[in-house]
Motif scaffolding. Structure first.
Motif, PDB file in Angstrom:
ATOM      1  N   LEU A  21       0.814  -1.533  -0.025  1.00 62.87           N
ATOM      2  CA  LEU A  21      -0.344  -0.125  -0.110  1.00 62.87           C
ATOM      3  C   LEU A  21       1.336   1.517  -0.229  1.00 62.87           C
ATOM      4  O   LEU A  21       1.347   1.388   1.073  1.00 62.87           O
ATOM      5  CB  LEU A  21      -0.762  -0.341   0.815  1.00 62.87           C
ATOM      6  N   ILE A  22       0.654   2.236  -1.026  1.00 69.68           N
ATOM      7  CA  ILE A  22       1.072   2.926  -1.107  1.00 69.68           C
ATOM      8  C   ILE A  22       0.299   4.366  -0.419  1.00 69.68           C
ATOM      9  O   ILE A  22      -0.803   4.839  -1.271  1.00 69.68           O
ATOM     10  CB  ILE A  22       1.560   3.423  -1.681  1.00 69.68           C
ATOM     11  N   VAL A  23       0.339   5.048   0.516  1.00 70.17           N
ATOM     12  CA  VAL A  23       0.514   6.595   1.256  1.00 70.17           C
ATOM     13  C   VAL A  23       1.134   7.351   1.695  1.00 70.17           C
ATOM     14  O   VAL A  23       1.678   7.697   1.970  1.00 70.17           O
ATOM     15  CB  VAL A  23      -0.545   6.064   2.276  1.00 70.17           C
ATOM     16  N   GLY A  24       0.076   8.939   1.702  1.00 68.13           N
ATOM     17  CA  GLY A  24       0.991   9.720   1.703  1.00 68.13           C
ATOM     18  C   GLY A  24       0.920  10.411   3.352  1.00 68.13           C
ATOM     19  O   GLY A  24      -0.024  10.232   3.518  1.00 68.13           O
ATOM     20  N   ASP A  25       2.065  10.556   4.314  1.00 71.24           N
ATOM     21  CA  ASP A  25       1.459  11.397   4.952  1.00 71.24           C
ATOM     22  C   ASP A  25       1.018  13.052   5.048  1.00 71.24           C
ATOM     23  O   ASP A  25       1.890  13.494   3.494  1.00 71.24           O
ATOM     24  CB  ASP A  25       2.750  11.684   6.205  1.00 71.24           C
ATOM     25  N   GLY A  26       0.805  13.581   5.735  1.00 72.58           N
ATOM     26  CA  GLY A  26       0.587  14.843   5.539  1.00 72.58           C
ATOM     27  C   GLY A  26      -1.007  14.805   4.800  1.00 72.58           C
ATOM     28  O   GLY A  26      -2.027  14.740   5.002  1.00 72.58           O
ATOM     29  N   ARG A  27      -1.156  16.844   4.006  1.00 70.09           N
ATOM     30  CA  ARG A  27      -1.887  17.167   3.472  1.00 70.09           C
ATOM     31  C   ARG A  27      -1.963  16.484   2.075  1.00 70.09           C
ATOM     32  O   ARG A  27      -3.088  16.076   1.294  1.00 70.09           O
ATOM     33  CB  ARG A  27      -1.687  18.463   3.594  1.00 70.09           C
ATOM     34  N   ALA A  28      -1.369  15.883   1.658  1.00 71.47           N
ATOM     35  CA  ALA A  28      -1.466  15.347   0.512  1.00 71.47           C
ATOM     36  C   ALA A  28      -1.349  13.835  -0.015  1.00 71.47           C
ATOM     37  O   ALA A  28      -0.161  13.284   0.331  1.00 71.47           O
ATOM     38  CB  ALA A  28      -0.631  16.226  -0.717  1.00 71.47           C
ATOM     39  N   PHE A  29      -1.209  13.223  -0.913  1.00 68.12           N
ATOM     40  CA  PHE A  29      -1.051  12.065  -1.579  1.00 68.12           C
ATOM     41  C   PHE A  29       0.704  12.201  -1.951  1.00 68.12           C
ATOM     42  O   PHE A  29       2.061  12.290  -0.848  1.00 68.12           O
ATOM     43  CB  PHE A  29      -1.505  11.233  -2.955  1.00 68.12           C
ATOM     44  N   ILE A  30       0.565  13.122  -3.261  1.00 72.18           N
ATOM     45  CA  ILE A  30       1.746  13.669  -3.521  1.00 72.18           C
ATOM     46  C   ILE A  30       1.372  13.900  -4.575  1.00 72.18           C
ATOM     47  O   ILE A  30       0.453  14.469  -5.848  1.00 72.18           O
ATOM     48  CB  ILE A  30       2.216  12.248  -4.212  1.00 72.18           C
ATOM     49  N   ALA A  31       2.169  16.137  -4.569  1.00 73.12           N
ATOM     50  CA  ALA A  31       2.247  16.748  -5.131  1.00 73.12           C
ATOM     51  C   ALA A  31       3.135  16.891  -6.737  1.00 73.12           C
ATOM     52  O   ALA A  31       2.217  17.885  -7.342  1.00 73.12           O
ATOM     53  CB  ALA A  31       2.246  18.431  -4.685  1.00 73.12           C
ATOM     54  N   GLY A  32       3.451  15.716  -6.891  1.00 76.56           N
ATOM     55  CA  GLY A  32       4.320  15.425  -8.052  1.00 76.56           C
ATOM     56  C   GLY A  32       5.774  15.620  -8.101  1.00 76.56           C
ATOM     57  O   GLY A  32       5.999  15.530  -6.722  1.00 76.56           O
ATOM     58  N   ALA A  33       6.490  16.059  -9.390  1.00 79.73           N
ATOM     59  CA  ALA A  33       8.032  15.349  -9.092  1.00 79.73           C
ATOM     60  C   ALA A  33       8.373  16.394  -8.977  1.00 79.73           C
ATOM     61  O   ALA A  33       7.373  17.525  -7.912  1.00 79.73           O
ATOM     62  CB  ALA A  33       8.337  15.678 -10.147  1.00 79.73           C
ATOM     63  N   ASP A  34       9.622  16.972  -7.740  1.00 77.31           N
ATOM     64  CA  ASP A  34       9.817  17.599  -7.154  1.00 77.31           C
ATOM     65  C   ASP A  34      10.488  18.796  -8.311  1.00 77.31           C
ATOM     66  O   ASP A  34      11.145  19.273  -8.524  1.00 77.31           O
ATOM     67  CB  ASP A  34      11.191  18.051  -5.889  1.00 77.31           C
ATOM     68  N   ILE A  35       9.595  20.006  -7.870  1.00 76.53           N
ATOM     69  CA  ILE A  35      10.351  21.044  -8.887  1.00 76.53           C
ATOM     70  C   ILE A  35      11.104  21.276  -8.659  1.00 76.53           C
ATOM     71  O   ILE A  35      11.950  22.087  -9.883  1.00 76.53           O
ATOM     72  CB  ILE A  35       8.780  22.330  -9.318  1.00 76.53           C
ATOM     73  N   LYS A  36      11.723  21.637  -7.717  1.00 80.32           N
ATOM     74  CA  LYS A  36      13.426  22.561  -7.540  1.00 80.32           C
ATOM     75  C   LYS A  36      14.385  21.906  -8.194  1.00 80.32           C
ATOM     76  O   LYS A  36      15.372  22.132  -8.798  1.00 80.32           O
ATOM     77  CB  LYS A  36      13.658  22.286  -5.987  1.00 80.32           C
ATOM     78  N   GLU A  37      13.815  19.705  -8.591  1.00 80.94           N
ATOM     79  CA  GLU A  37      15.250  19.472  -9.436  1.00 80.94           C
ATOM     80  C   GLU A  37      14.660  19.712 -10.237  1.00 80.94           C
ATOM     81  O   GLU A  37      16.247  19.244 -11.126  1.00 80.94           O
ATOM     82  CB  GLU A  37      15.405  18.129  -8.919  1.00 80.94           C
ATOM     83  N   PHE A  38      14.270  20.819 -11.590  1.00 82.25           N
ATOM     84  CA  PHE A  38      14.133  20.597 -12.652  1.00 82.25           C
ATOM     85  C   PHE A  38      15.200  21.625 -12.922  1.00 82.25           C
ATOM     86  O   PHE A  38      15.773  22.260 -12.899  1.00 82.25           O
ATOM     87  CB  PHE A  38      12.318  21.636 -13.354  1.00 82.25           C
ATOM     88  N   GLY A  39      15.668  21.015 -14.548  1.00 82.82           N
ATOM     89  CA  GLY A  39      16.735  21.696 -15.021  1.00 82.82           C
ATOM     90  C   GLY A  39      18.254  21.675 -14.440  1.00 82.82           C
ATOM     91  O   GLY A  39      19.577  21.883 -14.473  1.00 82.82           O
ATOM     92  N   LYS A  40      18.196  20.896 -13.347  1.00 84.94           N
ATOM     93  CA  LYS A  40      19.505  19.900 -12.436  1.00 84.94           C
ATOM     94  C   LYS A  40      19.417  18.698 -13.274  1.00 84.94           C
ATOM     95  O   LYS A  40      18.791  18.071 -13.997  1.00 84.94           O
ATOM     96  CB  LYS A  40      19.546  19.982 -11.122  1.00 84.94           C
TER      97      LYS A  40
END
Ligand code: CAA
Length: 698
Positions: A51-70
């Motif tokens: 089972l994959i589940v997220g803690d906190g306010r969301a399941f997963i908001a997506g790729a980590d945008i901060k990593e884009f361009g790296k």
């Protein structure tokens, strides 16, 4: 395992719990943790399902945008989704909050999906200048069909759980703790002996007219290429086997990743949030605001009142006469009826806003409980001072007194009251209940908690709030005046307003500058030219051909004639045949021989004027950072989001080339094109505007 994923077992179910606040973005550590977690679960014979589940306010908001361009780091997301999907054990996702982009792609890699009734899913990648790059364009259409997938992916919209169920994106909706709900679902599936169900194994989907769809989406995107490119990726899902389709998706994804539009859109994403994050606001509590006063119920005042009502504030609106009060009430009622029609509010809420939360009064005493008052009366210093005098007398101590002026000196207005520390500029853009930008104009003596209150109000109203210093036009209108002048100079020298409008629309603006002038009313520019005439620099070139039209009572759309002629009942206008003659007459008078302009030169001059003035605005501290200018132009002036704003545009072009062009233009008109010192400094140091943004964030 990384510390971003907690691994635990509940009977035969292994749980991988994402713990990467605030929104469980899929950073390298999260991806690694999920991959390790799958290995561990598969190695444990007692585990039958994951089972994959997220803690906190969301399941997963997506790729980590901060990593884009790296540089890309392993494991990459497409491989991770395939790895999850190909697991021999049953894999279930339990989704709450948002599952966006890579988050939905991880869920689509699972064999079954259960979601909370309040959950939302979507593939919003096109808004970041890319496309779903981890199988989203291949798996989603296999569940929804091609047409629905194209719609969801090219709009990037959030889809509510009920619709997601209908579309086949999720299998079940269940309310409760996401972990409990997921465990119960997994147990249920195990006890039924449910099979693994990889979405990639579903048959290819039906085809649609891909070329027509591509053209249609490209046209709607107004120059933005990511939605149209995404159509080609979904096409691959229809025409190729899964493995080949996913390769095609990856190629298109990488193409988009390397575009300037991706850089511009990601700049916009982060700075839309960073813009209201100012060091001076840290630790400063805003004053509470529950009731606001609005002085003046014209289009602007009624728009501000509407925005406040829709955000749950009480509004007391002051008008001078019975007729004006009735008119104001009507305007607000019209705006609220629009909100009702669009489903933003229901009938009950509509009635409560109009009949309970709103008071229209002709008496300043009605403002006694107001926590903040915004005046939106006629733009005249004496009129404003008179209003502020009345506010000074009527409002309770601590009430924030705001002016909605678009260019008048807020210091002078503040000084005319006995409480200058409570005075601030709150410059809304018309229609105020629709336009996202709010310029918060901080005067010399404005108290820090009044500034914080301005930003808190902006947040309540759902605005993008930008801090501005005091000068004629603040950030936006000051820069606008300069790039409009550059356009006017090109007209004197031979370009046509229609050519300029077309070039700027091709660049991505929704409207050209002369269409905007017609919409706003030519009388506004005419009045500004008259106002500024006494202080005009002798070298300033100010075309006056359009004043001839104003003198005849033609003010643009509202009178049916301006740069364009508007026919009743028809959308848009056609070029006004009088304009070329008026321009020619002025050229003859000034002894100018008109010359041709290419599209490229028109764009370059317009943009260079915008960037040069933007740099001056930053250098003088009117804007705190380049990003404040970018967000102002994006949210108040229709600047194409995929360029990120004028300063990001300049960074992308390369500041040395922008400065070189400005210096070349300065050879013709040294006064207008005097290069900004900040621009010269950055070029000399080999730095960019974005470097200044980064420094400010440290
Ligand atoms: N990566 C990194 N940081 C993110 C993020 C992401 N995907 N999504 C949100 N954040 C950060 C925000 O920058 C913000 O950070 P600060 O608090 O430091 O400012 C914080 O999370 C909270 O975000 P918001 O202030 O926006 O909170 P919200 O509740 O208003 O909205 C949200 C939450 C709906 C998730 C919204 O942030 C959002 O739309 N995020 C972007 C979602 C998205 O576009 N996902 C797709 C990513 S691309 C992808 O996944 C491609 C792929 O396949 C490889």
């Amino acid at each position: 395992m990384t510390d971003k994923i907690a691994y635990e077992t509940h009977g035969p179910v292994a749980v991988l719990r994402l713990q990467n606040p605030p929104v469980n973005a899929l950073s390298q550590q999260v991806r690694q943790g999920l991959s390790d977690g799958m290995d561990r679960a598969e190695a444990d014979d007692a585990v039958q399902a994951v089972l994959i589940v997220g803690d906190g306010r969301a399941f997963i908001a997506g790729a980590d945008i901060k990593e884009f361009g790296k540089p890309l780091t392993e494991p990459n997301l497409p491989d991770l989704c395939t790895r999850i999907e190909s697991s021999p054990k049953l894999v279930v996702a339990s989704m709450h909050g948002v599952s966006l982009g890579g988050g939905l792609e991880v869920a689509l890699g699972c064999h079954y999906r259960v979601a909370q009734p309040t959950a939302r899913v979507g593939l919003p990648e096109v808004h970041l200048g890319i496309l779903p790059g981890a199988g989203g364009t291949q798996r989603l259409p296999r569940l929804t069909g091609a047409q629905k997938a194209v719609e969801a992916i090219t709009t990037g919209r959030h889809i509510k759980a009920a619709e997601a169920l209908e579309l086949g994106i999720i299998d079940r909706i269940e309310e409760g703790d996401p972990l409990e709900v997921g465990l119960a679902y997994a147990q249920d599936l195990l006890s039924q002996g449910a099979p693994r169900r990889p979405v990639s194994a579903l048959p290819n989907l039906e085809g649609i007219d891909w070329d027509a769809t591509y053209d249609n989406v490209l046209r709607k995107g107004r120059g933005q290429i990511s939605p149209a490119t995404a159509v080609r990726a979904v096409q691959a899902a229809s025409e190729l086997p899964f493995e080949k389709g996913i390769k095609r998706e990856r190629e298109l994804f990488m193409e988009l990743m390397n575009t300037d539009q991706r850089k511009g859109l990601i700049h916009a994403f982060f700075n839309e949030r960073a813009v209201s994050n100012l060091p001076e606001l840290k630790g400063v509590d805003p004053r509470p605001v529950q009731t606001i006063g609005v002085i003046g119920g014209g289009t602007m005042g009624a728009g501000i009142a509407t925005a406040a009502l829709l955000s749950g504030l009480n509004v007391v609106l002051i008008e001078m006469t019975d007729d004006a009060a009735t008119g104001a009430h009507k305007r607000i009622a019209g705006n609220l009826a629009g909100a009702l029609k669009r489903g933003k509010i229901n009938q009950e809420k509509h009635d409560a806003l109009l009949n309970v939360a709103l008071e229209v009064s002709q008496n300043y005493d009605s403002l006694r409980d107001a926590d903040l008052v915004i005046e939106a009366v006629y733009e005249d210093m004496d009129v404003k001072k008179e209003v502020f005098g009345k506010l000074d007398a009527a409002c309770k101590p601590g009430c924030v007194l705001a002016t909605n002026t678009s260019y008048l000196d807020v210091n002078e207005i503040a000084a005319s009251t006995a409480r200058p520390a409570d005075v601030i500029g709150l410059h809304f853009f018309s229609p105020a209940h629709v336009m996202k930008l709010l310029e918060i104009v901080v005067a010399d003596r404005t108290a820090p908690d009044v500034v914080a209150t301005g930003f808190a109000l902006g947040k309540m109203l759902g605005k993008v709030s930008v801090r501005a210093g005091v000068c004629d036009g603040f950030i936006g209108n000051r820069i606008l005046a300069v790039y409009r002048t550059a356009a006017d100079h090109m007209i004197l020298d031979g370009a046509s307003p229609y050519h300029i409008d077309k070039v700027l629309k091709d660049f991505g603006f929704a409207m050209g500058p002369f269409e905007v002038a017609d919409l706003a009313g030519l009388d506004i520019g005419w009045a500004t030219r008259k106002r500024k005439a006494p202080d005009r620099h002798p070298q300033e070139r100010v075309p006056t051909y359009i004043d001839r039209l104003c003198e005849q009572g033609h003010f643009g759309q509202k009178t049916g004639e301006g740069y364009y002629v508007y026919e009743e009942g028809k959308r848009g206008g056609t070029p006004n045949p009088k304009i070329p003659d008026l321009i020619a007459a002025e050229q003859a008078e000034l002894g100018i021989t008109p010359r041709d302009f290419t599209d490229a030169e028109i764009l370059r001059r317009y943009m260079c004027a915008m960037v040069n003035e933007s740099a001056k605005v930053v250098e003088e501290g009117i804007a705190a950072r380049p990003l404040d200018v970018d967000m102002t132009l994006l949210f108040g002036y229709g600047f194409p989001r995929y360029w990120g704003g004028p300063m990001k545009w300049a960074d992308i072009q390369g500041l040395p080339s922008v400065l070189a062009d400005i210096e070349r233009y300065a050879a013709e008109d040294a006064w207008f094109w005097a290069p900004a010192d900040l621009l010269k400094k950055l070029v000399a140091e080999g730095r960019t505007f974005d470097d200044l943004n980064k420094e400010a964030a440290q």
